[in-house]
Motif scaffolding. Structure first.
Motif, short mmCIF file in Angstrom:
data_model
loop_
_atom_site.label_atom_id
_atom_site.label_comp_id
_atom_site.label_asym_id
_atom_site.label_seq_id
_atom_site.Cartn_x
_atom_site.Cartn_y
_atom_site.Cartn_z
N ILE A 5 0.44 -1.05 -0.08
CA ILE A 5 -0.50 0.30 0.41
C ILE A 5 0.91 1.08 0.22
CG2 ILE A 5 -0.42 -0.45 2.77
CD1 ILE A 5 -3.05 1.38 2.11
N ARG A 6 0.73 2.37 -0.53
CA ARG A 6 1.24 3.22 -0.83
C ARG A 6 0.45 4.75 -0.76
NH1 ARG A 6 5.76 5.19 -3.92
NH2 ARG A 6 5.22 2.97 -5.89
N GLY A 7 0.55 5.35 0.23
CA GLY A 7 0.00 6.19 0.67
C GLY A 7 0.83 7.72 1.45
N GLU A 8 0.21 8.68 2.60
CA GLU A 8 0.51 9.40 3.22
C GLU A 8 0.00 8.57 4.25
OE1 GLU A 8 -1.13 13.56 4.58
OE2 GLU A 8 -0.53 13.49 2.96
N ASP A 34 9.97 -0.66 13.19
CA ASP A 34 9.10 -0.01 11.87
C ASP A 34 9.06 1.52 12.34
OD1 ASP A 34 11.03 -2.29 9.85
OD2 ASP A 34 9.38 -2.83 9.81
N LEU A 35 8.05 1.30 13.05
CA LEU A 35 7.59 2.40 13.43
C LEU A 35 8.33 3.63 13.43
CD1 LEU A 35 5.23 1.46 16.56
CD2 LEU A 35 4.13 1.83 13.88
N SER A 36 9.71 3.63 13.67
CA SER A 36 10.70 4.93 14.25
C SER A 36 11.08 5.15 12.38
CB SER A 36 11.65 5.17 15.22
OG SER A 36 12.59 3.64 14.67
N LYS A 37 10.76 4.05 11.88
CA LYS A 37 11.56 4.78 10.55
C LYS A 37 10.58 4.71 9.18
CE LYS A 37 14.87 0.97 11.84
NZ LYS A 37 14.83 -0.29 11.02
N ALA A 38 9.39 4.87 10.68
CA ALA A 38 8.36 4.95 8.37
C ALA A 38 8.12 6.73 8.04
CB ALA A 38 6.52 4.90 9.03
N GLY A 39 8.48 7.00 8.86
CA GLY A 39 8.85 8.82 8.58
C GLY A 39 7.57 9.30 9.34
N PRO A 40 7.55 10.65 9.53
CA PRO A 40 6.68 11.54 9.98
C PRO A 40 5.09 11.23 9.08
CG PRO A 40 8.21 12.79 8.53
CD PRO A 40 8.60 11.51 8.58
N THR A 44 4.73 10.35 2.21
CA THR A 44 4.04 9.61 1.67
C THR A 44 5.33 8.32 1.58
OG1 THR A 44 3.24 10.53 -0.08
CG2 THR A 44 3.88 8.58 -1.02
N ARG A 45 4.37 7.16 2.46
CA ARG A 45 5.09 5.27 2.49
C ARG A 45 4.85 4.33 1.79
NH1 ARG A 45 10.19 3.56 3.86
NH2 ARG A 45 9.74 5.41 5.80
N LEU A 46 5.32 3.76 1.18
CA LEU A 46 5.45 2.34 0.74
C LEU A 46 5.54 1.28 1.47
CD1 LEU A 46 5.55 0.82 -2.86
CD2 LEU A 46 6.00 -0.40 -0.40
N ILE A 47 4.44 1.02 2.10
CA ILE A 47 4.50 -0.58 3.17
C ILE A 47 4.41 -1.78 2.85
CG2 ILE A 47 4.06 -1.43 4.92
CD1 ILE A 47 3.77 1.79 5.78
N TYR A 48 5.20 -3.01 2.14
CA TYR A 48 4.66 -4.00 1.78
C TYR A 48 3.92 -4.69 3.08
CZ TYR A 48 8.67 -3.17 -1.30
OH TYR A 48 9.55 -2.56 -2.30
N TYR A 61 -1.10 -6.17 8.44
CA TYR A 61 0.45 -6.34 8.83
C TYR A 61 1.11 -5.67 7.88
CZ TYR A 61 -1.31 -9.48 12.48
OH TYR A 61 -2.32 -9.09 13.38
N GLY A 62 2.17 -4.55 8.26
CA GLY A 62 2.75 -3.59 7.25
C GLY A 62 4.62 -4.41 7.84
N PHE A 63 5.49 -4.54 6.82
CA PHE A 63 6.73 -4.13 6.66
C PHE A 63 7.69 -2.96 5.67
CE2 PHE A 63 4.30 -8.15 6.76
CZ PHE A 63 5.12 -8.92 7.99
N LEU A 64 8.33 -2.55 6.48
CA LEU A 64 9.43 -1.31 5.22
C LEU A 64 10.26 -2.16 4.14
CD1 LEU A 64 10.54 0.60 7.90
CD2 LEU A 64 8.48 1.10 6.73
N THR A 65 10.77 -3.06 4.05
CA THR A 65 10.88 -3.99 2.75
C THR A 65 11.03 -5.48 2.94
OG1 THR A 65 12.55 -5.33 4.52
CG2 THR A 65 12.97 -3.39 4.41
N LYS A 66 11.04 -6.04 1.76
CA LYS A 66 10.10 -6.99 1.03
C LYS A 66 10.86 -8.64 2.37
CE LYS A 66 9.11 -6.41 -3.82
NZ LYS A 66 9.09 -6.72 -4.95
#
Length: 202
Positions: A5-8, A34-40, A44-48, A61-66
């Motif tokens: 999912i990609r979004g703000e 991952d929460l601190s790395k997700a961004g403010p 806009t962020r893409l999450i697997y 459930y989401g992850f910053l990398t595959k």
């Protein structure tokens, strides 16, 4: 069902983020690390993602990398490990930390995860040991430190590991030998290899 999912980022809580995608807010549970790395908020962020449907409800459930998602999918195949336990493990161990812990049969490191006991940690190792490719070491610039979740750059130790496996030792044996060397962080790859071989021979 949902690959990513990609979004703000609209909200960040203690265990999840809300992603605004075309005006719809999706609550996505993330490993705590991952929460601190997700961004403010507002970025806009893409999450697997992995979408779970069970008798207990549904969850995204989401992850910053595959790679992180792949490990999650492996973890939930282990008897007694559900999505929450898998997220707990990934919250205290990075991708490479977890791979190393499994290959070196370090149940203690895995059981540091809240809600994951020694028995479950051993089951994770037993089930997944043959599914982790030791070859990832060749491209990994990190090694597991004495403190779970803390990663340290150590190309010398990596080189020593590769040397041991090239001599015919399996991944678990090589990692255990390297872990047993005192003062390893101050040694060159040649010294590490020499000391590790002493542990294996004597």
């Amino acid at each position: 069902m949902y690959s990513y999912i990609r979004g703000e980022i609209a909200e960040i809580s203690t265990d999840s983020v809300v992603i605004d995608n075309n005006g719809i807010g999706y609550q996505v549970f993330l490993p705590v690390s991952d929460l601190s790395k997700a961004g403010p908020v507002g970025e806009t962020r893409l999450i697997y993602t992995y979408f779970q449907v069970s008798e207990n409800g549904i969850g995204l459930y989401g992850f910053l990398t595959k790679g992180e998602r792949e490990l999650f999918l492996l973890l939930i195949t282990v008897n007694g490990v559900g999505p929450k336990a898998a997220m707990s493990i990934l919250s205290v161990l990075s991708e490479n930390d977890l791979r190393f812990a499994i290959l070196s049969e370090d149940a203690k490191a895995i059981s540091k995860a809240p809600g994951v006991g020694p028995k479950t940690a051993k089951m994770v190792i037993l089930t997944l040991k043959d599914k982790i490719d030791p070859g990832f070491m060749e491209n990994a610039g990190t090694m597991v430190s004495d403190t779970p979740g803390q990663v340290m750059a150590d190309s010398d130790r990596n080189d020593a590991y590769l040397a041991l496996t090239s001599l015919g030792y399996d991944a678990a044996t090589a990692l255990r030998a390297l872990d047993s060397v005192e003062g390893a962080s101050d040694m060159s790859s040649e010294q590490l290899l020499k000391e590790a071989l002493k542990k294996l021979v004597f």
